[in-house]
Design an enzyme around this catalytic site. Structure first.
Site, PDB file in Angstrom:
ATOM      1  N   GLU A 166       0.854  -1.184   0.000  1.00 49.64           N
ATOM      2  CA  GLU A 166       0.000   0.000   0.000  1.00 49.64           C
ATOM      3  C   GLU A 166       0.892   1.237   0.000  1.00 49.64           C
ATOM      4  O   GLU A 166       1.888   1.295   0.729  1.00 49.64           O
ATOM      5  CB  GLU A 166      -0.900   0.015   1.236  1.00 49.64           C
ATOM      6  N   GLU A 171      -2.629  11.650   3.095  1.00 51.62           N
ATOM      7  CA  GLU A 171      -3.666  11.506   4.107  1.00 51.62           C
ATOM      8  C   GLU A 171      -3.597  12.706   5.034  1.00 51.62           C
ATOM      9  O   GLU A 171      -2.528  13.259   5.295  1.00 51.62           O
ATOM     10  CB  GLU A 171      -3.487  10.220   4.926  1.00 51.62           C
TER      11      GLU A 171
END
Length: 421
Positions: A166, A171
């Protein structure tokens, strides 16, 4: 500063996989660690979001994850495929909207959902290994709001998370309005061991559009915000764990509400909250350019003038390492990791079957923590296997392409001398 988060990386077409993702944030000042950029070519995929106002997402590019499962984090939203939550605004933006809803309309894992939002992904439409992945985004704001632009390995359906890998490009959690986070997760460095960094830009990210990108190439991923590097990882950062960023990934855009990391909305949180995406662009990776990949070196033999090479650039376990004309492909991009291993294409230089005798083949094998995989390059140019106390040697003094590597007693000959460049 330790932070806890968790996220369920699920797809519409695979079984759910739960993750508890913990962070240790590293704050990097602007301009620090700025280095040469990757070899990036032309754009191969893009969405400029120029459709008329009210138009739905282009389904030839994006599909939806839907549902209110909590997504492994006790998130509060129900993801829909409605234009109420994902739509073009007519001003060149995709708008992902998190809304407070009538809780009787949507059933979530914990009861009735109070919020809706959207989660878009390219798993069925576009995947790519390596290159530049970039988006220009104006994020939402507020306690409990969690926007993200990230990627998952396309093999998640067969190997699961975190073996698929990932890459979190961007974010943010609303309680830290000035901070953007970039992270990777893989086997042995997921959960509390996710490898992460943050950039504090000194003002709320939600005030303006910002560009978020990664430049991803064999053995290197670099994060940028507004063109400034703030995070870089390579196999040497993994503590001997396996590098799984050597296959195609797909992209995801979403806005979550609540969860273990951001916490839940409170009285200060205003709804609706919107994430505006001006564009998403993907450029191809171009090997070559006359330089080894950042963070790596080529290893050239003094006798042959050729470099240590992975045959066919195929990193299969047991591949017999060879010498070959020096080039700038990933097959010759070696890194010396902190654990003493020598790595390329996500795997380790290895004496066959942990052998120590003269003539033991030197192969490429998945990094496994065995001390037999430790090598050191001396100042005199001897590439020595520490367990065997023998040198990497080209069998039969063969100076030609395809000459195979073996271990042999160190004797100081040119056939055993290697230089980094």
């Amino acid at each position: 500063m330790a932070r806890r988060r968790s996220r369920l990386r699920t797809l519409a077409f695979v079984l759910a996989a739960v993750t508890a993702v913990g962070l240790t944030a590293v704050f990097v000042l602007p301009g620090e660690n700025d280095r040469a950029e990757a070899a990036i070519g032309g754009i191969v995929w893009q969405d400029e979001f120029n459709a008329p106002a009210g138009n739905a997402v282009d389904q030839s590019k994006w599909r939806f994850d839907t549902g209110g499962s909590g997504w492994g984090n006790n998130e509060l939203q129900y993801y829909t495929n409605s234009t109420s939550n994902a739509v073009h605004d007519g001003n060149g933006n995709l708008v992902i909207t998190a809304r407070r809803e009538n809780p009787n309309n949507y059933q979530c894992h914990y009861g009735r959902c109070e919020y809706t939002s959207a989660r878009l992904l390219t798993s069925a439409t576009f995947t790519q290994a390596y290159g530049r992945f970039e988006a220009r985004i104006k994020i939402p704001r507020g306690q409990g709001i969690w926007p993200a632009f990230w990627m998952l390995g396309d093999n998640i359906g067969s190997v699961g998370w975190p073996n698929s890998g990932e890459i979190d490009i961007m974010e943010n959690v609303g309680k830290e309005p000035n901070n953007v986070y970039g992270t990777i997760h893989g086997p042995g460095y997921s959960g509390g061991g996710g490898i992460t960094a943050a950039r504090n830009i000194g003002r709320p990210l939600a005030d303006d559009f910002h560009t978020f990108r990664v430049d991803w190439e064999p053995n290197s991923i670099v994060w940028y915000v507004d063109g400034s590097e703030y995070h870089r990882v390579d196999p040497g950062r993994l503590g001997g764990n396996r590098w799984v960023f050597d296959h195609p990934f797909f992209m995801i855009l979403n806005v979550a509400v609540g969860g273990y990391w951001p916490g839940n909305p409170d009285a200060s949180t205003q709804f609706p909250q919107q994430m505006l995406v001006d564009y998403v662009r993907v450029s191809r990776y171009e090997a070559g350019g006359g330089q080894p990949q950042p963070g790596t070196v080529r290893l050239r033999g003094a006798h042959s003038g050729r470099c240590i090479d992975i045959p066919g650039a195929n990193p299969a376990d047991g591949a017999k390492l060879q010498i070959w004309d020096c080039n700038t492909t990933a097959a010759q991009a070696w890194s010396f990791a902190a654990d003493g291993t020598v790595r390329a294409m996500g795997k380790c230089m290895d004496p066959a079957w942990a052998g120590t005798a003269n003539g033991t083949e030197v192969n490429l094998v998945t990094c496994n923590g065995n001390p037999a995989q430790r090598f050191t390059l001396s100042g005199a140019g001897d590439l020595v296997n520490i367990s065997a106390n023998r040198c990497v040697d080209v069998s039969g003094w063969n100076p030609n392409n395809g000459g195979k590597l073996i271990l042999w007693d160190c004797h100081g000959g040119a056939n055993q001398k290697w230089s980094r460049f």
